[in-house]
Design a protein around this motif. Structure first.
Motif, PDB file in Angstrom:
ATOM      1  N   GLN A  58      -3.190   8.436   4.673  1.00 32.24           N
ATOM      2  CA  GLN A  58      -1.942   8.013   5.312  1.00 32.24           C
ATOM      3  C   GLN A  58      -1.685   8.745   6.628  1.00 32.24           C
ATOM      4  OE1 GLN A  58       1.318   7.595   2.124  1.00 32.24           O
ATOM      5  NE2 GLN A  58      -0.241   8.870   1.122  1.00 32.24           N
ATOM      6  N   TYR A  82       0.968   4.385  -2.757  1.00 30.12           N
ATOM      7  CA  TYR A  82       0.785   5.801  -2.423  1.00 30.12           C
ATOM      8  C   TYR A  82       1.993   6.643  -2.836  1.00 30.12           C
ATOM      9  CZ  TYR A  82      -3.643   5.266  -0.007  1.00 30.12           C
ATOM     10  OH  TYR A  82      -4.957   5.037   0.260  1.00 30.12           O
ATOM     11  N   THR A  87       0.829  -1.199   0.000  1.00 29.88           N
ATOM     12  CA  THR A  87       0.000   0.000   0.000  1.00 29.88           C
ATOM     13  C   THR A  87       0.866   1.252   0.000  1.00 29.88           C
ATOM     14  OG1 THR A  87      -1.780  -1.146   1.175  1.00 29.88           O
ATOM     15  CG2 THR A  87      -1.785   1.254   1.271  1.00 29.88           C
ATOM     16  N   SER A  88       1.923   1.256   0.790  1.00 30.26           N
ATOM     17  CA  SER A  88       2.791   2.435   0.864  1.00 30.26           C
ATOM     18  C   SER A  88       3.462   2.715  -0.465  1.00 30.26           C
ATOM     19  CB  SER A  88       3.842   2.262   1.963  1.00 30.26           C
ATOM     20  OG  SER A  88       4.661   1.126   1.722  1.00 30.26           O
TER      21      SER A  88
END
Length: 504
Positions: A230, A190, A186-187
């Protein structure tokens, strides 16, 4: 098939173009000449523009996918407390909203549509970057097109990661079939979203000619939302403040809240970015969104998707948005029906047939004119959304200060309501912001992020499902934040891992 590895042939991938070019002096829409494009034929500035227009075309996916036909609304607001289905309990959306997700394909619709947009963006970025600079009127034109393609890819990944979490990060165009990609974290997704949107910010103007074109304000807005997911409140504030400081957008006050959603106002300054439809024909360049939000005996809508009565009851007397959300409605036969008694919901007519004041003016049976075709847009980012995010961010960082009050009161005042009471505590102000966002933005796809951002998604939805009186209410857990990876994708791609929700 919803394969990540796609078709290896460039020519069908680059499609028959039937979409928009916002190039006219009056900022309206013009149709791009239809034609086949291949790698060897991309030679002119017009070809480059057509490539980018093809990415926009994917946002409607033939009028039935991605942002069309309620698809994104179902998968976002459809699993929250601002969106409810009445009518046939056998519809798949009924299982979706009741959190009965035993079917791995319950959220398969957006997957293929969004990756189609991503692959078109990858092709556009590669081919336009490789074109000689002299082909373009000036360097700004080339950079703008690259900025638009980057924005659209960033938006697509923003939507994907919000629905499914970490997904395959595909940044090169598909030139041959191959083994499917594995999921990126996920990071990492992003990080790429931020890169794409920051590139768009650097190369786009604050207003792109129409809200159907990517622009700097839209890139700031989607980036702010990605940062908020985030927990990066400070960085999100910078982007929200940039939109407000630009002065490029404002609230629609020339008519009622309902009129903002009319075809004739689809280019209004409040709408920072939206998916626009040309309303050309039933199968081309139109958006079937309008069929899915209202009852048939009201305005020939197919479905009965609306607002839950629990939210409707929280709308204050005198709120002008009650023109959009109403429980008693007129029927074709000349009588009235009570939507709460009939469907256990309140009608949300943001996307109703009667808003077609260009393609089908009039009421009653006139709604059959140009059936299911419209020039209505699907707003993705509105200025009221920006103001309410401003209020939320200021409150989170600094408490309910003057800037937070000013932002939320602008939206309330537009709705005919007075200012919020002074002296609210931080938690009370958060509740007020979330309530305002729920009422203002219902069915526009923002509620799930709002609940998750404030760590109340599980508790709110568990109580909501219980309050609805469903036969088998579900205890909502963190695993429900992400939809199941489509079973078709898991079967086709040996490198694809499932989500916890695939085990429901």
């Amino acid at each position: 098939m919803n394969k990540i590895h796609f078709n290896k042939s460039l020519k069908p991938l680059l499609f028959l173009l039937v979409f928009i070019a916002t190039i006219s002096c009056n900022n309206d829409l013009e149709e791009v000449l239809k034609g086949d494009l291949s790698e060897s034929t991309i030679k002119t500035q017009s070809d480059a523009i057509a490539l980018v227009d093809g990415i926009y075309n994917g946002l409607l996916d033939g009028g039935f996918g991605y942002y069309a036909s309620g698809s994104m609304a179902y998968i976002t607001d459809g699993i929250t407390d601002v969106f409810k289905l009445g009518g046939d309990p056998g519809l798949r959306i009924s299982n979706l909203e009741q959190y009965r997700w035993g079917d791995d394909n319950i959220a398969n619709d957006p997957w293929g549509s969004i990756y189609k947009v991503i692959d078109r963006a990858n092709w556009a970025l590669k081919l336009i970057e490789g074109m000689d600079d002299e082909v373009f009127k000036d360097a700004d034109t080339k950079n703008r097109l690259l900025g638009e393609a980057s924005f659209l890819r960033g938006l697509a990944y923003f939507d994907l990661v919000g629905i499914y979490g970490g997904v395959p990060l595909k940044l090169k165009p598909t030139e041959s079939d191959g083994v499917g990609l594995s999921r990126s974290s996920t990071s990492d997704v992003y990080i790429q979203i931020e890169k794409d949107l920051n590139y768009a910010i650097e190369n786009l103007a604050f207003k792109g000619g129409s809200p159907g074109r990517a622009n700097k304000a839209a890139a700031h807005g989607i980036l702010a939302k990605a940062l908020l997911r985030q927990g990066k409140w400070d960085e999100a504030k910078v982007n929200i403040d940039a939109i407000i400081a630009s002065g490029a957008h404002d609230l629609f006050v020339e008519g009622s809240f309902l009129e903002l959603f009319y075809e004739s106002n689809r280019l209004d300054n409040e709408i920072i970015f939206s998916v626009l439809s040309m309303g050309e024909s039933y199968y081309e360049a139109t958006n079937h969104h309008i069929k899915f939000f209202t009852p048939w005996n009201y305005d020939t809508g197919w479905s009965t998707v609306g607002m839950p009565p629990t939210l409707f009851s929280q709308i204050e007397p005198g709120d002008s948005r009650l023109e959009v959300y109403f429980d008693v409605y007129p029927t074709f036969a000349g009588g009235t029906e009570n939507a709460i008694e009939q469907y256990n919901l309140v009608i949300n007519r943001k996307f109703g047939h009667y808003n077609r004041d260009i393609t089908a003016p009039g009421y009653g049976y006139d709604a059959y004119k140009n059936y299911a075709m419209s020039k209505l847009g699907v707003p993705i980012l509105r200025y009221s959304d920006v103001l309410l995010l401003k209020a939320d961010i200021e409150n989170e960082l600094n408490g309910p200060n003057a800037e937070a009050y000013s932002a939320i009161n602008q939206v309330r005042n537009r709705a005919g309501l007075g200012d919020l009471p002074e002296g609210l505590g931080k938690s009370e102000f958060t509740e007020a912001v979330l309530k305002e966002r729920a009422i203002e933005l219902a069915a526009e796809g923002h509620r799930k992020d709002d609940l998750i951002r404030h760590n109340i998604f599980e508790s709110t939805m568990t109580q909501y499902l219980l309050d609805q009186g469903y036969a088998f209410p579900v205890t909502v857990t963190p695993a429900h934040k992400l939809m199941p990876i489509p079973r078709t994708e898991l079967d086709l791609n040996p490198n694809m891992d499932p989500n916890p929700s695939n085990d429901f």
